[in-house]
Design a protein around this motif. Structure first.
Motif, PDB file in Angstrom:
ATOM      1  N   MET B   1     -24.953  32.325   8.387  1.00 50.60           N
ATOM      2  CA  MET B   1     -26.681  32.795   8.721  1.00 50.60           C
ATOM      3  C   MET B   1     -26.999  32.300   6.780  1.00 50.60           C
ATOM      4  O   MET B   1     -26.939  33.260   5.760  1.00 50.60           O
ATOM      5  CB  MET B   1     -27.215  33.246   9.236  1.00 50.60           C
ATOM      6  N   ASN B   2     -27.736  31.825   6.625  1.00 53.10           N
ATOM      7  CA  ASN B   2     -28.239  31.104   5.493  1.00 53.10           C
ATOM      8  C   ASN B   2     -30.351  32.321   5.384  1.00 53.10           C
ATOM      9  O   ASN B   2     -30.991  31.759   6.414  1.00 53.10           O
ATOM     10  CB  ASN B   2     -29.272  30.304   4.362  1.00 53.10           C
ATOM     11  N   PHE B   3     -30.249  32.884   4.394  1.00 47.27           N
ATOM     12  CA  PHE B   3     -31.853  33.810   4.221  1.00 47.27           C
ATOM     13  C   PHE B   3     -32.636  32.715   3.627  1.00 47.27           C
ATOM     14  O   PHE B   3     -32.686  32.413   2.645  1.00 47.27           O
ATOM     15  CB  PHE B   3     -32.003  34.731   3.968  1.00 47.27           C
ATOM     16  N   THR B   4     -34.103  32.932   4.269  1.00 48.07           N
ATOM     17  CA  THR B   4     -35.215  32.478   3.664  1.00 48.07           C
ATOM     18  C   THR B   4     -35.901  33.363   2.854  1.00 48.07           C
ATOM     19  O   THR B   4     -35.557  34.593   3.522  1.00 48.07           O
ATOM     20  CB  THR B   4     -35.795  31.710   4.749  1.00 48.07           C
ATOM     21  N   ASP B   7     -37.504  35.095   5.027  1.00 46.87           N
ATOM     22  CA  ASP B   7     -36.284  35.855   5.974  1.00 46.87           C
ATOM     23  C   ASP B   7     -36.460  37.350   5.120  1.00 46.87           C
ATOM     24  O   ASP B   7     -36.027  38.795   5.483  1.00 46.87           O
ATOM     25  CB  ASP B   7     -35.379  35.754   5.992  1.00 46.87           C
ATOM     26  N   LYS B  10     -39.010  39.797   4.521  1.00 45.37           N
ATOM     27  CA  LYS B  10     -38.946  40.495   6.264  1.00 45.37           C
ATOM     28  C   LYS B  10     -37.930  41.857   6.419  1.00 45.37           C
ATOM     29  O   LYS B  10     -38.112  43.246   6.698  1.00 45.37           O
ATOM     30  CB  LYS B  10     -38.690  40.138   7.008  1.00 45.37           C
ATOM     31  N   LEU B  11     -37.655  41.855   5.314  1.00 45.13           N
ATOM     32  CA  LEU B  11     -35.644  42.900   5.004  1.00 45.13           C
ATOM     33  C   LEU B  11     -36.034  43.945   4.294  1.00 45.13           C
ATOM     34  O   LEU B  11     -35.790  44.869   4.179  1.00 45.13           O
ATOM     35  CB  LEU B  11     -34.662  42.703   4.892  1.00 45.13           C
ATOM     36  N   PRO B  14     -37.798  46.974   5.496  1.00 47.73           N
ATOM     37  CA  PRO B  14     -36.571  48.296   6.199  1.00 47.73           C
ATOM     38  C   PRO B  14     -36.193  48.874   4.881  1.00 47.73           C
ATOM     39  O   PRO B  14     -34.381  49.779   4.920  1.00 47.73           O
ATOM     40  CB  PRO B  14     -36.072  47.182   7.097  1.00 47.73           C
ATOM     41  N   LEU B  15     -35.288  47.829   3.923  1.00 48.34           N
ATOM     42  CA  LEU B  15     -35.015  47.955   2.829  1.00 48.34           C
ATOM     43  C   LEU B  15     -34.939  49.407   1.443  1.00 48.34           C
ATOM     44  O   LEU B  15     -34.271  50.245   1.503  1.00 48.34           O
ATOM     45  CB  LEU B  15     -34.095  47.069   1.680  1.00 48.34           C
ATOM     46  N   LEU B  17     -37.156  51.258   2.425  1.00 50.47           N
ATOM     47  CA  LEU B  17     -37.130  52.637   3.995  1.00 50.47           C
ATOM     48  C   LEU B  17     -36.048  53.279   3.897  1.00 50.47           C
ATOM     49  O   LEU B  17     -35.462  54.669   3.143  1.00 50.47           O
ATOM     50  CB  LEU B  17     -37.403  52.142   5.051  1.00 50.47           C
ATOM     51  N   ALA B  18     -34.513  52.547   3.723  1.00 48.97           N
ATOM     52  CA  ALA B  18     -33.767  53.080   3.959  1.00 48.97           C
ATOM     53  C   ALA B  18     -33.068  53.593   2.296  1.00 48.97           C
ATOM     54  O   ALA B  18     -32.628  54.642   2.462  1.00 48.97           O
ATOM     55  CB  ALA B  18     -32.828  51.765   3.985  1.00 48.97           C
ATOM     56  N   ILE B  22     -31.938  57.408   1.979  1.00 49.08           N
ATOM     57  CA  ILE B  22     -31.090  57.781   1.921  1.00 49.08           C
ATOM     58  C   ILE B  22     -31.011  59.016   0.260  1.00 49.08           C
ATOM     59  O   ILE B  22     -30.291  59.946   0.595  1.00 49.08           O
ATOM     60  CB  ILE B  22     -29.609  56.574   1.485  1.00 49.08           C
TER      61      ILE B  22
END
Lengths: 501, 202
Positions: B1-4, B7, B10-11, B14-15, B17-18, B22
């Motif tokens: 799946m290719n991300f636009t 997309d 939207k990531l 969360p990235l 936050l992750a 950490i």
């Protein structure tokens, strides 16, 4: 919470699944009115998670073999085979049945599956897309059958799973834990006895069909069939299916036990065998499904978002656990240190209590010790000259012919005699020898040497002797034979040393 | 799946936050490690303190005996005024008195400036040993006069007298009937040592 759209040929049922409970939220007709109602339902449900479970008769299964490949090459060849087989590949899947060796090469067996009429899904999938929901996947009941068979305890290499669903009688043939074939036979309202008889006849027909297709082995062993009886009809089913047949061995599973096996605690009234499949789709859906990656994009992004946050939380949790262990260790170390300090304080207190009974001093114990020890060291390194003078005096009494002109007593070495003297005390005696003729070299030398020898006693060492006549090879020997005697007594110098303690 | 691009946008949250989670976890681990290292240091210090206190307690009997023994010496040093400030006037008086009492013919002396000989570490303050070098010249009738002079000097106190050198030579002068003529000359260097105990009670 996940929403499940149970898709049949007539009506579509929308369930919500959460915590082992299925709730019927809405029912839609399969026509345009149903689609409109579905769009209305989706309004305000942006971001909701949906799965579509199709239970349709028109589902095609076709086995193919492709070269054994991996990655993008495999994906390309699979897509090509799907495109060759089906006109519309929007809802098509390729299920791997494992590898097989041919005389030429190693191949992969694929089960290509799709619906004969994919257009019936299009308005519903479009509605989901337009409502900005997240589509987890489009499943068919047969795709979920291997998981249900496993949950129901199917042991053999082949199993025929039979359930009476709202859409009709569903029969799925599972081989080696993988789906091989399935069919849906529509049913009408009938008595339990009639339904059981129908199950028996249809199952035997399917077994015959599979045998004709040579899907079943020719060894004649019967095919095990797991039949999930509708609620409260197990006894009737066991009676109807009990009589043995050479081709099929029936095993009836109670509906309640089947629900328990898939951890379904509640299902709405009127739900039939499809509840088991819906629960599996909600709890642990298989990887294989029909929807394209385009239809599932929002779900994939959402899953990645959750994965990232989950990874972060996992990292944090791991760090917290590790740090927790370290904190526990630190607390133990601190407790040990506090205990050690307490013991030290107790020892110090006891020491002070005891030292309080010591005689009263005008200084601290440490300074008392330092003062006395250093003073003693100085005193030991500071000899008095009296003992040296007394020693010389005693020796002189034995040598009346010796007359001393000077005694030089000093602590340490003289600068002139660094190498050959000792660290400590140095005494240099200068004198003359009387009552002996100056011309008697040997006698004079012998007397001075005897005198020096006598002085080198009582802890004193002879460091050097300068005789009236230098008889050493390094010195200069002089004489005046026959000359006039001046009457001056011959002079000597004796150096003594003594080590200090 | 290719991300636009949409997309990926939207990531991003969360990235971040992750990574923040950490990072927070690593900070907690660092903090825990730091606390552990400090606790280890504290434990080592406490163990050393306890060991020292225990050893001191174990030596207490020996220390008591040592205190008794050294206290006698200390008191004697104090009584003789070796402990304390220099008493230069007392020294001059003592030398004059000895000369008079021993009827010494001629006596001259010179006391140099006081110097710090040694500073011994003590608790709570050091013990300093000072030395003043005295050069003394005596005309003697007999060598015994020198020994008596030194003995009297020691007995006079006010310092510890450490003789560094002494030279005894004949003057070569002949005895005359009317005056007492010195037959010997002594030249001595003596260190006059005094002690300052900074912890001593005044």
């Amino acid at each position: 919470m996940r929403r499940l759209l149970y898709f049949t040929a007539d009506d579509h049922f929308l369930y919500s699944a959460s915590g082992g409970r299925l709730e019927l939220e809405a029912k839609f007709s399969g026509d345009d009115l149903g689609v409109s109602a579905f769009r209305d339902y989706l309004r305000g449900r942006r971001g909701a998670l949906f799965s579509v479970i199709a239970d349709l008769a028109g589902e095609d299964f076709h086995e193919e073999q492709v070269p054994f490949l991996r990655g993008a090459d495999r994906e390309a060849i699979v897509q090509r085979r799907l495109a060759q087989r089906y006109r519309d590949t929007r809802l098509a899947a390729a299920l791997s049945l494992g590898s097989v060796m041919t005389p030429q090469r190693r191949n992969e067996r694929l089960l290509l599956a799709s619906f004969t009429n994919t257009q019936q899904f299009a308005p519903w999938l479009d509605a989901l897309e337009e409502a900005d929901t997240r589509l987890a996947g489009v499943y068919s009941v047969p795709l979920l059958a291997p998981a249900l068979a496993a949950r129901l305890g199917a042991r053999g290499p082949r199993t025929l799973l039979v359930t009476a669903n709202r859409a009709g009688l569903r029969q799925c043939f599972v081989e080696g834990g993988r789906l091989r074939f399935a069919r849906l036979e529509r049913t009408v309202e009938m008595t339990p006895q009639a339904l059981a008889a129908f199950v028996r006849s249809e199952t035997l027909r399917l077994a015959q069909y599979l045998a004709t297709l040579r899907v079943l082995p020719r060894d004649g062993s019967p095919l095990p069939a797991l039949v999930v009886a509708p609620p409260g009809e197990r006894a009737v089913f066991e009676q109807a299916l009990g009589s043995s047949d050479a081709r099929v061995v029936f095993q009836t599973v109670d509906h309640a036990r089947a629900r328990s096996a898939v951890r379904l605690r509640h299902a709405p009234e009127g739900t039939a065998g499809e509840a088991l499949y819906l629960q599996l789709a909600a709890r642990k859906a298989p990887r294989e499904q029909f929807a394209s990656s385009g239809d599932r994009r929002r779900f994939q992004v959402w899953r990645l978002q959750r994965g990232l946050v989950a990874a972060g939380l996992s990292g944090l949790a791991a760090c917290v656990v590790f740090a927790g262990a370290r904190w526990l260790e630190t607390a133990q170390l601190n407790a040990n240190a506090a205990e050690q300090r307490l013991e030290a304080a107790r020892a110090t207190e006891r020491y002070q209590r005891i030292t309080a009974t010591f005689p009263v001093t005008e200084t601290t114990t440490e300074n008392l010790r330092a003062t006395v020890l250093e003073f003693r060291r100085i005193a030991e390194a500071s000899p008095q000259p009296e003992s040296a003078f007394a020693h010389i005096s005693r020796v002189l009494e034995q040598f009346p012919q010796m007359e001393l002109d000077a005694i030089h007593w000093r602590v340490g070495r003289s600068e002139k005699r660094e190498a050959d003297t000792l660290d400590g005390l140095e005494v240099v005696l200068s004198g003359r020898v009387s009552a002996t003729q100056r011309s008697d070299y040997r006698g004079l030398t012998a007397q001075v040497q005897r005198f020096a020898g006598a002085l080198a006693s009582g802890g004193y060492q002879l460091v050097g002797t300068q005789l009236p006549f230098d008889i050493t090879s390094a010195g200069t020997l002089t004489g005046d034979i026959g000359g006039r005697d001046t009457g001056e007594a011959p002079r000597f110098t004796i150096t003594l040393g003594r080590k200090l303690p | 799946m290719n991300f636009t691009r949409e997309d990926l946008a939207k990531l991003a949250a969360p990235l971040v936050l992750a990574l923040a989670l950490i990072g927070a976890g690593l900070a907690i681990v660092w903090s825990a490690n730091d606390a552990r290292a400090k606790a280890l240091t504290r434990l080592a210090e406490a163990q050393a303190e306890r060991r020292q206190a225990s050893q001191r307690l174990a030596r207490i009997a020996e220390e008591e005996r040592e205190v008794h023994e050294k206290l006698d010496v200390y008191k004697q040093l104090k009584r003789l005024h070796i402990l304390g400030e220099e008493q230069r006037l007392e020294w001059a008086d003592a030398i004059s008195r000895i000369r008079r009492e021993r009827e010494l013919l001629d006596l001259s002396y010179r006391v140099d400036r006081q110097k710090l000989a040694k500073s011994v570490p003590g608790k709570p303050a050091n013990v300093d040993f000072f030395a003043s070098l005295m050069r003394v010249q005596l005309d003697l009738l007999h060598e015994e006069d020198l020994l008596r002079f030194l003995a009297d000097l020691r007995a006079s106190g006010n310092a510890y007298y450490a003789v560094k050198s002494c030279s005894l030579t004949r003057t070569g002068q002949a005895a005359s009937g009317t005056n007492m003529t010195p037959r010997l000359r002594a030249v001595c260097e003596i260190e006059l040592i005094t002690v300052i105990d900074k912890a001593a009670k005044r």
